[in-house]
Design a protein around this motif. Structure first.
Motif, PDB file in Angstrom:
ATOM      1  N   ILE A  75       5.321 -17.673  -1.528  1.00 13.17           N
ATOM      2  CA  ILE A  75       5.833 -17.426  -2.879  1.00 13.17           C
ATOM      3  C   ILE A  75       4.783 -16.645  -3.645  1.00 13.17           C
ATOM      4  CG2 ILE A  75       6.679 -18.497  -4.997  1.00 13.17           C
ATOM      5  CD1 ILE A  75       6.898 -21.026  -2.816  1.00 13.17           C
ATOM      6  N   GLY A  76       5.210 -15.584  -4.315  1.00 16.95           N
ATOM      7  CA  GLY A  76       4.269 -14.770  -5.067  1.00 16.95           C
ATOM      8  C   GLY A  76       4.920 -14.123  -6.278  1.00 16.95           C
ATOM      9  N   ALA A  77       4.102 -13.377  -7.025  1.00 24.07           N
ATOM     10  CA  ALA A  77       4.574 -12.625  -8.188  1.00 24.07           C
ATOM     11  C   ALA A  77       3.879 -11.269  -8.185  1.00 24.07           C
ATOM     12  CB  ALA A  77       4.266 -13.379  -9.474  1.00 24.07           C
ATOM     13  N   CYS A  78       4.595 -10.239  -8.609  1.00 21.85           N
ATOM     14  CA  CYS A  78       4.031  -8.891  -8.610  1.00 21.85           C
ATOM     15  C   CYS A  78       4.818  -7.996  -9.561  1.00 21.85           C
ATOM     16  CB  CYS A  78       4.062  -8.299  -7.209  1.00 21.85           C
ATOM     17  SG  CYS A  78       5.720  -7.976  -6.607  1.00 21.85           S
ATOM     18  N   ILE A  79       4.338  -6.773  -9.704  1.00 17.71           N
ATOM     19  CA  ILE A  79       5.045  -5.797 -10.530  1.00 17.71           C
ATOM     20  C   ILE A  79       5.857  -4.831  -9.665  1.00 17.71           C
ATOM     21  CG2 ILE A  79       4.725  -3.829 -12.096  1.00 17.71           C
ATOM     22  CD1 ILE A  79       2.610  -5.413 -13.493  1.00 17.71           C
ATOM     23  N   ASP A  80       5.330  -4.429  -8.515  1.00 17.48           N
ATOM     24  CA  ASP A  80       5.991  -3.476  -7.623  1.00 17.48           C
ATOM     25  C   ASP A  80       6.356  -4.193  -6.322  1.00 17.48           C
ATOM     26  OD1 ASP A  80       6.657  -1.451  -5.822  1.00 17.48           O
ATOM     27  OD2 ASP A  80       5.110  -0.080  -6.563  1.00 17.48           O
ATOM     28  N   MET A  81       7.587  -4.626  -6.220  1.00 17.57           N
ATOM     29  CA  MET A  81       8.025  -5.443  -5.085  1.00 17.57           C
ATOM     30  C   MET A  81       7.930  -4.679  -3.768  1.00 17.57           C
ATOM     31  SD  MET A  81       9.110  -8.498  -4.434  1.00 17.57           S
ATOM     32  CE  MET A  81       8.252  -8.491  -2.883  1.00 17.57           C
TER      33      MET A  81
ATOM     34  N   ARG B 119       5.958  -2.174  -2.888  1.00 18.00           N
ATOM     35  CA  ARG B 119       4.552  -2.014  -2.511  1.00 18.00           C
ATOM     36  C   ARG B 119       3.970  -3.330  -2.013  1.00 18.00           C
ATOM     37  NH1 ARG B 119       0.053  -3.531  -4.787  1.00 18.00           N
ATOM     38  NH2 ARG B 119       1.045  -3.966  -6.769  1.00 18.00           N
ATOM     39  N   ARG B 120       4.284  -4.424  -2.707  1.00 21.80           N
ATOM     40  CA  ARG B 120       3.723  -5.727  -2.344  1.00 21.80           C
ATOM     41  C   ARG B 120       4.216  -6.198  -0.979  1.00 21.80           C
ATOM     42  NH1 ARG B 120      -0.324  -8.150  -1.652  1.00 21.80           N
ATOM     43  NH2 ARG B 120      -0.538 -10.315  -2.249  1.00 21.80           N
ATOM     44  N   LEU B 121       5.495  -6.011  -0.697  1.00 21.83           N
ATOM     45  CA  LEU B 121       6.026  -6.379   0.621  1.00 21.83           C
ATOM     46  C   LEU B 121       5.345  -5.554   1.709  1.00 21.83           C
ATOM     47  CD1 LEU B 121       7.956  -7.993   2.381  1.00 21.83           C
ATOM     48  CD2 LEU B 121       9.716  -6.273   1.894  1.00 21.83           C
ATOM     49  N   TYR B 122       5.154  -4.273   1.453  1.00 19.89           N
ATOM     50  CA  TYR B 122       4.451  -3.397   2.393  1.00 19.89           C
ATOM     51  C   TYR B 122       3.037  -3.927   2.647  1.00 19.89           C
ATOM     52  CZ  TYR B 122       1.902   0.663   4.106  1.00 19.89           C
ATOM     53  OH  TYR B 122       1.090   1.510   4.838  1.00 19.89           O
ATOM     54  N   GLU B 123       2.331  -4.299   1.586  1.00 18.65           N
ATOM     55  CA  GLU B 123       0.972  -4.824   1.728  1.00 18.65           C
ATOM     56  C   GLU B 123       0.932  -6.093   2.573  1.00 18.65           C
ATOM     57  OE1 GLU B 123      -0.943  -3.145  -2.440  1.00 18.65           O
ATOM     58  OE2 GLU B 123      -0.333  -5.244  -2.315  1.00 18.65           O
ATOM     59  N   HIS B 124       1.893  -6.987   2.356  1.00 18.58           N
ATOM     60  CA  HIS B 124       1.951  -8.210   3.163  1.00 18.58           C
ATOM     61  C   HIS B 124       2.152  -7.872   4.640  1.00 18.58           C
ATOM     62  CE1 HIS B 124       1.703 -11.318   0.145  1.00 18.58           C
ATOM     63  NE2 HIS B 124       2.686 -10.779  -0.568  1.00 18.58           N
ATOM     64  N   ASN B 125       2.966  -6.871   4.907  1.00 18.25           N
ATOM     65  CA  ASN B 125       3.315  -6.551   6.292  1.00 18.25           C
ATOM     66  C   ASN B 125       2.318  -5.651   7.009  1.00 18.25           C
ATOM     67  OD1 ASN B 125       5.599  -8.104   7.015  1.00 18.25           O
ATOM     68  ND2 ASN B 125       6.787  -6.929   5.543  1.00 18.25           N
ATOM     69  N   ILE B 126       1.303  -5.164   6.319  1.00 18.05           N
ATOM     70  CA  ILE B 126       0.239  -4.410   7.001  1.00 18.05           C
ATOM     71  C   ILE B 126      -1.041  -5.230   7.093  1.00 18.05           C
ATOM     72  CG2 ILE B 126       1.164  -2.131   6.420  1.00 18.05           C
ATOM     73  CD1 ILE B 126      -1.185  -1.940   4.323  1.00 18.05           C
ATOM     74  N   GLY B 127      -0.994  -6.474   6.632  1.00 16.11           N
ATOM     75  CA  GLY B 127      -2.158  -7.342   6.723  1.00 16.11           C
ATOM     76  C   GLY B 127      -3.144  -7.198   5.588  1.00 16.11           C
ATOM     77  N   HIS B 128      -2.714  -6.622   4.469  1.00 12.85           N
ATOM     78  CA  HIS B 128      -3.588  -6.430   3.306  1.00 12.85           C
ATOM     79  C   HIS B 128      -4.076  -7.763   2.738  1.00 12.85           C
ATOM     80  CE1 HIS B 128      -5.141  -4.360  -0.240  1.00 12.85           C
ATOM     81  NE2 HIS B 128      -4.517  -5.248  -0.987  1.00 12.85           N
ATOM     82  N   SER B 129      -3.233  -8.758   2.779  1.00 15.36           N
ATOM     83  CA  SER B 129      -3.577 -10.087   2.277  1.00 15.36           C
ATOM     84  C   SER B 129      -4.018 -10.962   3.452  1.00 15.36           C
ATOM     85  CB  SER B 129      -2.362 -10.715   1.591  1.00 15.36           C
ATOM     86  OG  SER B 129      -2.607 -12.052   1.281  1.00 15.36           O
TER      87      SER B 129
ATOM     88  N   PHE C 257      -4.334 -14.144   3.690  1.00 14.20           N
ATOM     89  CA  PHE C 257      -3.500 -15.339   3.847  1.00 14.20           C
ATOM     90  C   PHE C 257      -2.216 -15.052   4.618  1.00 14.20           C
ATOM     91  CE2 PHE C 257      -0.290 -18.408   2.506  1.00 14.20           C
ATOM     92  CZ  PHE C 257      -0.953 -19.601   2.764  1.00 14.20           C
ATOM     93  N   THR C 258      -1.583 -13.913   4.350  1.00 20.69           N
ATOM     94  CA  THR C 258      -0.293 -13.625   4.981  1.00 20.69           C
ATOM     95  C   THR C 258      -0.414 -12.778   6.244  1.00 20.69           C
ATOM     96  OG1 THR C 258       0.054 -11.736   3.514  1.00 20.69           O
ATOM     97  CG2 THR C 258       1.045 -13.844   2.852  1.00 20.69           C
ATOM     98  N   SER C 259      -1.599 -12.317   6.588  1.00 16.79           N
ATOM     99  CA  SER C 259      -1.752 -11.430   7.742  1.00 16.79           C
ATOM    100  C   SER C 259      -1.336 -12.097   9.061  1.00 16.79           C
ATOM    101  CB  SER C 259      -3.185 -10.905   7.841  1.00 16.79           C
ATOM    102  OG  SER C 259      -4.092 -11.955   8.066  1.00 16.79           O
ATOM    103  N   THR C 260      -1.473 -13.401   9.174  1.00 14.04           N
ATOM    104  CA  THR C 260      -1.100 -14.091  10.417  1.00 14.04           C
ATOM    105  C   THR C 260       0.403 -14.258  10.581  1.00 14.04           C
ATOM    106  OG1 THR C 260      -1.347 -16.250   9.368  1.00 14.04           O
ATOM    107  CG2 THR C 260      -3.269 -15.380  10.535  1.00 14.04           C
ATOM    108  N   GLY C 261       1.178 -14.038   9.522  1.00 12.12           N
ATOM    109  CA  GLY C 261       2.614 -14.263   9.594  1.00 12.12           C
ATOM    110  C   GLY C 261       3.458 -13.014   9.729  1.00 12.12           C
ATOM    111  N   ILE C 262       2.832 -11.875   9.926  1.00 12.32           N
ATOM    112  CA  ILE C 262       3.566 -10.615  10.021  1.00 12.32           C
ATOM    113  C   ILE C 262       4.550 -10.675  11.182  1.00 12.32           C
ATOM    114  CG2 ILE C 262       3.295  -8.135  10.496  1.00 12.32           C
ATOM    115  CD1 ILE C 262       0.522  -8.346   9.134  1.00 12.32           C
ATOM    116  N   PRO C 263       5.785 -10.263  11.028  1.00 17.49           N
ATOM    117  CA  PRO C 263       6.376  -9.598   9.866  1.00 17.49           C
ATOM    118  C   PRO C 263       6.955 -10.609   8.859  1.00 17.49           C
ATOM    119  CG  PRO C 263       7.964  -9.592  11.653  1.00 17.49           C
ATOM    120  CD  PRO C 263       6.704 -10.261  12.176  1.00 17.49           C
ATOM    121  N   TRP C 264       6.833 -10.277   7.586  1.00 10.72           N
ATOM    122  CA  TRP C 264       7.395 -11.075   6.501  1.00 10.72           C
ATOM    123  C   TRP C 264       8.712 -10.445   6.075  1.00 10.72           C
ATOM    124  CZ3 TRP C 264       5.469 -15.662   5.035  1.00 10.72           C
ATOM    125  CH2 TRP C 264       4.179 -15.983   5.467  1.00 10.72           C
TER     126      TRP C 264
END
Length: 79
Positions: free
Chosen positions: A17-23, A25-35, A37-44
């Motif tokens: 669960i998260g919050a952002c301004i640019d959905m 971009r944020r989904l892209y960041e999660h799926n390239i391992g930018h975060s 915490f979420t890098s181990t769960g790719i693909p989101w």
């Protein structure tokens, strides 16, 4: 426009669960391992979004969902 969002990782069988301004971009960041915490769960996969007028409102909603600590509640948000 600010959003509160819920992602799902089938690999981890977990929600994020998260919050952002640019959905997009944020989904892209999660799926390239930018975060870390979420890098181990790719693909989101994006399961749910709510739009808000301000990022402050979106973050308040994010915290409210997290405080429920309930998978059943999270899943009830998107059927």
């Amino acid at each position: 426009m600010p959003f509160t969002y819920i992602l799902f990782s089938q690999k981890l069988n977990k929600y994020y669960i998260g919050a952002c301004i640019d959905m997009e971009r944020r989904l892209y960041e999660h799926n390239i391992g930018h975060s870390k915490f979420t890098s181990t769960g790719i693909p989101w996969v994006l399961k749910y979004t709510e739009r808000f007028e301000t990022l402050t409102e979106a973050k308040k909603r994010e915290l409210a969902i997290k405080k429920m600590k309930s998978r059943k509640y999270i899943e009830s948000l998107f059927g």
